[in-house]
Design a protein around this motif. Structure first.
Motif, short mmCIF file in Angstrom:
data_model
loop_
_atom_site.label_atom_id
_atom_site.label_comp_id
_atom_site.label_asym_id
_atom_site.label_seq_id
_atom_site.Cartn_x
_atom_site.Cartn_y
_atom_site.Cartn_z
N SER A 45 0.83 -1.20 0.00
CA SER A 45 0.00 0.00 0.00
C SER A 45 0.87 1.26 0.00
O SER A 45 2.08 1.21 0.27
CB SER A 45 -0.89 0.01 1.24
OG SER A 45 -0.10 0.18 2.41
N THR A 63 2.85 -2.96 9.37
CA THR A 63 1.67 -2.50 8.62
C THR A 63 1.34 -3.47 7.50
O THR A 63 0.18 -3.82 7.29
CB THR A 63 1.91 -1.08 8.07
OG1 THR A 63 2.20 -0.20 9.16
CG2 THR A 63 0.71 -0.57 7.31
N GLU A 66 -0.31 -6.53 8.84
CA GLU A 66 -1.70 -6.26 9.23
C GLU A 66 -2.61 -6.18 8.00
O GLU A 66 -3.73 -6.65 8.02
CB GLU A 66 -1.79 -4.95 10.03
CG GLU A 66 -1.18 -5.05 11.41
CD GLU A 66 -1.06 -3.70 12.11
OE1 GLU A 66 -1.38 -2.66 11.50
OE2 GLU A 66 -0.63 -3.69 13.28
N GLU A 67 -2.10 -5.58 6.93
CA GLU A 67 -2.90 -5.38 5.72
C GLU A 67 -3.10 -6.67 4.91
O GLU A 67 -4.13 -6.84 4.27
CB GLU A 67 -2.25 -4.33 4.81
CG GLU A 67 -2.28 -2.93 5.38
CD GLU A 67 -1.53 -1.93 4.52
OE1 GLU A 67 -1.57 -0.74 4.88
OE2 GLU A 67 -0.91 -2.31 3.51
N THR A 68 -2.07 -7.52 4.93
CA THR A 68 -2.10 -8.68 4.02
C THR A 68 -2.17 -10.04 4.71
O THR A 68 -2.48 -11.03 4.05
CB THR A 68 -0.84 -8.68 3.13
OG1 THR A 68 0.32 -8.86 3.98
CG2 THR A 68 -0.72 -7.42 2.32
#
Length: 84
Positions: A45, A63, A66-68
């Motif tokens: 991202s 991060t 957490e996103e993937t």
């Protein structure tokens, strides 16, 4: 008992080699004006890219995970690919 198994050492060596090759491919793509392939099929991202640009790789890894849902090693490889 105290050291790594031969299999784990080989896996670690191959992991480092693949990461180096991916970095080389990315550099070649930039030189040729081609889009860089996304490592491990994951497109980081803008937030992850910003954290890398700010010199905050640990936060970028966190991060990205957490996103993937990537594991620690995979997320680190992706972030390392983004680092100059």
């Amino acid at each position: 008992m105290f050291g790594k198994s031969d299999d784990q050492e080989r896996i670690d060596e191959l992991t480092l080699r693949v990461a180096a090759l991916e970095k080389m491919v990315a550099a070649l793509c930039r030189e040729a004006g081609l889009p860089e392939p996304s490592p491990m099929g994951v497109e980081p991202s803008a937030r992850v890219r910003a954290l890398v640009a700010e010199g905050k790789p640990i936060m970028a890894i966190k991060t990205l995970r957490e996103e993937t849902g990537l594991g620690l090693r995979a997320a680190k490889l992706v972030v390392d690919q983004l680092s100059p």
